[in-house]
Write an enzyme that holds these catalytic residues in place. Structure first.
Site, PDB file in Angstrom:
ATOM      1  CG  ASN A 136      -1.871   1.237   1.442  1.00 22.94           C
ATOM      2  OD1 ASN A 136      -1.986   1.850   0.429  1.00 22.94           O
ATOM      3  ND2 ASN A 136      -2.548   1.047   2.302  1.00 22.94           N
ATOM      4  NE  ARG A 180      -6.516   1.347   0.085  1.00 20.50           N
ATOM      5  CZ  ARG A 180      -6.349   2.536   0.592  1.00 20.50           C
ATOM      6  NH1 ARG A 180      -5.446   2.728   1.568  1.00 20.50           N
ATOM      7  NH2 ARG A 180      -7.407   3.165   0.928  1.00 20.50           N
ATOM      8  CG  HIS A 215     -13.318   3.694   3.556  1.00 23.86           C
ATOM      9  ND1 HIS A 215     -14.107   4.571   4.002  1.00 23.86           N
ATOM     10  CD2 HIS A 215     -12.110   3.801   3.721  1.00 23.86           C
ATOM     11  CE1 HIS A 215     -13.450   5.419   4.454  1.00 23.86           C
ATOM     12  NE2 HIS A 215     -12.112   5.136   4.407  1.00 23.86           N
ATOM     13  NE  ARG A 223     -10.891  12.916   3.737  1.00 22.62           N
ATOM     14  CZ  ARG A 223     -10.860  11.802   3.770  1.00 22.62           C
ATOM     15  NH1 ARG A 223     -11.850  10.809   3.823  1.00 22.62           N
ATOM     16  NH2 ARG A 223      -9.497  11.257   3.269  1.00 22.62           N
ATOM     17  CD  GLU A 283      -9.155  -1.117   4.164  1.00 20.75           C
ATOM     18  OE1 GLU A 283      -9.418  -0.364   3.449  1.00 20.75           O
ATOM     19  OE2 GLU A 283      -8.734  -0.639   5.440  1.00 20.75           O
TER      20      GLU A 283
END
Ligand code: AMP
Length: 402
Positions: A7, A91, A180, A241, A385
């Site tokens: 990743n 990823r 996600h 955010r 993940e």
């Protein structure tokens, strides 16, 4: 089969090495500060001491070489030779509409990822650096790519289109993609397995709430709606955010404060959310501590966060005409009993009833926190993940061999 999962970020490279015979992690680690002075490599072989090494690593290919050196190191290594690595899974955040599932990396796949730089300028270029670095160091094994957006490609048009001129979709691919996806796919599948029920019979709401946060409505095993949009800014209130807001606020604030496009983007992505409301922290631990201590700003941040989350759960129950399972995952979802309790105590109209003691239990395994009377199963499922990427890589490599 041994699979290395990568990743890559703009200045970082995370890795995990799996032995897929039992899905065990042989080693994992992280290179940080790539391209800066004093890059840091942290390597953790399973069952052995963690090691940290500081050196100047200027780009990802060198970072990858250092990782491989650690994996075969006499003292800290877990392999005799890098030839033991059978495949590499990468990823990548944005797969656009081109990728509806994970893929074997080919020249055409790489060109398509490059074409998507426009849609994900912060995320896809570093992923490509990771792919190039890994291919340069491991040229003789298959590499695969797993996209954060792919799981959501099953959404119907009514969920992914915005009510703006359609030419913007046709010309510029403006639509909801959702993110996600690897996590939502993993936890929904794991939830069904935990309940020993076919996923095709379930209406599941997966709440991936970490620093970034998104909800997904999973019906019959596929994503039918998700709260992040064309970018990861839409939807829930997150650490930094804003999530949803009236889009007219953007030009209004730009005009009033004389902000550039970059400045307003940075405000909404990096200086909003929990951090902006509390004025102190983006970390849910600080927010709930402040809420318990009766601090007004943290209390407001907590209430707004929980309220938005609860509204989305209600929306997705409406979207699916019901909900059988609610799954909490990621940093906040897995660890914050306070957030889970606050949300669930206001979902009694759906028949949600959680066991407050079970909710407080800490465990790294999937677990139920609802009572036997609850009409909705409420689960905490730790996300993974990397394992999902390793599983997809194994499947793709086996399929490609026929
Ligand atoms: P993630 O992005 O999934 O790694 O989640 C990171 C976030 O999880 C942190 O910023 C915290 O807000 C939150 N988090 C981690 N541990 C806890 C905890 N014990 N209680 C509440 N929130 C937590």
């Amino acid at each position: 089969m041994k699979i290395l999962v990568i990743n890559a970020g703009s200045s970082s490279l995370k890795y995990q090495l799996y032995d897929m015979t039992d899905e065990s992690v042989l080693a994992k680690g992280l290179v940080e500060r790539i391209g800066m002075d004093s890059s840091i490599l942290t390597h953790k072989p399973t069952g052995k001491e963690e090691v940290t090494e500081v050196s100047d690593i200027l780009e990802h290919t060198t970072a990858m070489r250092k990782v491989l050196e650690k994996l075969v190191d006499k003292t800290h290594g877990v392999l005799n030779s890098i030839d033991e690595i059978d495949a590499v899974g990468h990823r990548v955040v944005h797969g656009g509409e081109a990728f509806k599932s994970s893929a074997l990396i080919t020249g055409e796949v790489k060109s398509e990822i490059r074409r998507l730089f426009d849609l994900a300028p912060l995320h896809n270029p570093p992923s490509m650096m990771g792919i190039s670095a890994a291919e340069a160091n491991l040229p003789n094994v298959p590499h695969t790519v797993v996209f954060d957006t792919a799981f959501h490609q099953t959404m119907p048009e009514k969920a992914y289109l915005y009510a703006i001129p359609k030419v913007l979709y046709k010309k510029h691919k403006v639509r909801r993609y959702g993110f996600h996806g690897t996590s939502h796919a993993y936890v929904s599948k794991t939830a069904a397995e935990f309940l020993q029920r076919p996923i095709e019979d379930l209406k599941i709401i997966t709440c991936h709430i970490g620093n970034g946060a998104s909800l997904t409505a999973v019906k019959d095993g596929i994503s039918v709606d998700t709260s992040m949009g064309m970018t990861p800014l839409e939807g829930l209130i997150m650490g930094t955010r804003s999530g949803d807001l009236d889009p007219a606020i953007v030009p209004y604030v730009m005009n009033k404060e004389e902000l550039t496009m970059n400045e307003v983007n940075s405000m909404l992505n990096k200086h909003s959310g929990l951090l902006a409301i509390s004025g102190s922290s983006s970390d849910m631990r600080d927010i709930t501590d402040g809420w318990e201590a009766g601090k007004p700003n943290e209390t407001l941040a907590f209430e707004m966060y929980e309220y938005r989350l609860r509204k989305y759960i209600g929306a997705y129950a409406a979207a699916m005409n019901g909900v059988d399972v609610i799954v909490f995952t990621a940093g906040v979802g897995e660890n914050s009993a306070i957030v889970r309790e606050a949300v669930c105590q206001n979902l009694t109209y759906l028949g949600v009833e959680i066991d407050k003691e079970l909710n407080k239990v800490r465990s790294g395994d999937p677990r139920r926190i609802s009572t036997p009377n609850s009409k909705v199963e409420v689960l905490v499922v730790p996300t993974n993940e990397e394992l999902m990427i390793a599983r997809d890589t194994l499947r793709i490599v086996q399929e490609s061999k026929g």
